[in-house]
Design a protein around this motif. Sequence first.
Motif, PDB file in Angstrom:
ATOM      1  N   GLY A   5      -1.887  -4.931  -1.537  1.00  0.00           N
ATOM      2  CA  GLY A   5      -0.767  -4.412  -0.784  1.00  0.00           C
ATOM      3  C   GLY A   5       0.555  -4.499  -1.532  1.00  0.00           C
ATOM      4  N   THR A   6       0.543  -4.975  -2.760  1.00  0.00           N
ATOM      5  CA  THR A   6       1.784  -5.189  -3.490  1.00  0.00           C
ATOM      6  C   THR A   6       2.280  -3.907  -4.134  1.00  0.00           C
ATOM      7  OG1 THR A   6       0.653  -5.776  -5.515  1.00  0.00           O
ATOM      8  CG2 THR A   6       1.104  -7.574  -3.967  1.00  0.00           C
ATOM      9  N   ASP A   7       3.473  -3.977  -4.701  1.00  0.00           N
ATOM     10  CA  ASP A   7       4.093  -2.795  -5.288  1.00  0.00           C
ATOM     11  C   ASP A   7       3.418  -2.310  -6.559  1.00  0.00           C
ATOM     12  OD1 ASP A   7       4.895  -4.959  -6.797  1.00  0.00           O
ATOM     13  OD2 ASP A   7       6.961  -4.280  -7.005  1.00  0.00           O
ATOM     14  N   ARG A   8       2.556  -3.098  -7.179  1.00  0.00           N
ATOM     15  CA  ARG A   8       1.902  -2.634  -8.398  1.00  0.00           C
ATOM     16  C   ARG A   8       0.666  -1.803  -8.111  1.00  0.00           C
ATOM     17  NH1 ARG A   8      -0.051  -7.874  -8.083  1.00  0.00           N
ATOM     18  NH2 ARG A   8      -2.294  -7.970  -8.381  1.00  0.00           N
ATOM     19  N   PHE A   9       0.161  -1.829  -6.875  1.00  0.00           N
ATOM     20  CA  PHE A   9      -1.019  -1.056  -6.522  1.00  0.00           C
ATOM     21  C   PHE A   9      -0.850   0.427  -6.822  1.00  0.00           C
ATOM     22  CE2 PHE A   9      -3.577   1.164  -3.207  1.00  0.00           C
ATOM     23  CZ  PHE A   9      -4.808   0.951  -3.788  1.00  0.00           C
ATOM     24  N   PRO A  10       0.305   1.035  -6.530  1.00  0.00           N
ATOM     25  CA  PRO A  10       0.463   2.450  -6.881  1.00  0.00           C
ATOM     26  C   PRO A  10       0.306   2.716  -8.381  1.00  0.00           C
ATOM     27  CG  PRO A  10       2.156   1.816  -5.328  1.00  0.00           C
ATOM     28  CD  PRO A  10       1.447   0.552  -5.752  1.00  0.00           C
ATOM     29  N   VAL A  11       0.633   1.757  -9.227  1.00  0.00           N
ATOM     30  CA  VAL A  11       0.464   1.935 -10.668  1.00  0.00           C
ATOM     31  C   VAL A  11      -1.012   2.155 -10.978  1.00  0.00           C
ATOM     32  CG1 VAL A  11       0.668   0.785 -12.916  1.00  0.00           C
ATOM     33  CG2 VAL A  11       2.525   0.627 -11.256  1.00  0.00           C
ATOM     34  N   HIS A  12      -1.869   1.345 -10.408  1.00  0.00           N
ATOM     35  CA  HIS A  12      -3.313   1.475 -10.602  1.00  0.00           C
ATOM     36  C   HIS A  12      -3.787   2.862 -10.167  1.00  0.00           C
ATOM     37  CE1 HIS A  12      -7.452  -0.309 -10.717  1.00  0.00           C
ATOM     38  NE2 HIS A  12      -7.682   0.683  -9.880  1.00  0.00           N
TER      39      HIS A  12
END
Length: 121
Positions: A5-12
Amino acid sequence: MQERGTDRFPVHELVHAWQIHQTPMDLTFLAEAFVTKVCEATGGNPSSCGPAGASYDEFSIEAQAQVVEDWFAGNTPAGTDRTGQACDTSGPYVQYITGNIRTGSTGSTGSTGSTGSTGST
């Protein structure tokens, strides 16, 4: 590793969009996605990639996305040689960012960050 749920998930997930853009949607790409799901279903970890050094195209599609996510967030999964510094420009995994992601190359990357063969676009 933190929850998804963190902000880095969209990077993945953006790496997966990049992969789709850089790779022809043929049976090979779809078969690899299927193998990834089978690996997950049988208890494997398709995101595991180990220490830097292999060419980017040797990693599974999940491992490629995980490399970028971990580089971005500064994650240090067991069995890797990541530095733990987010967006580390001198760490061992930056070669995949500069040699593949930023250049649009799905092929191999040397230790100096030079690109090898490129995928079809």
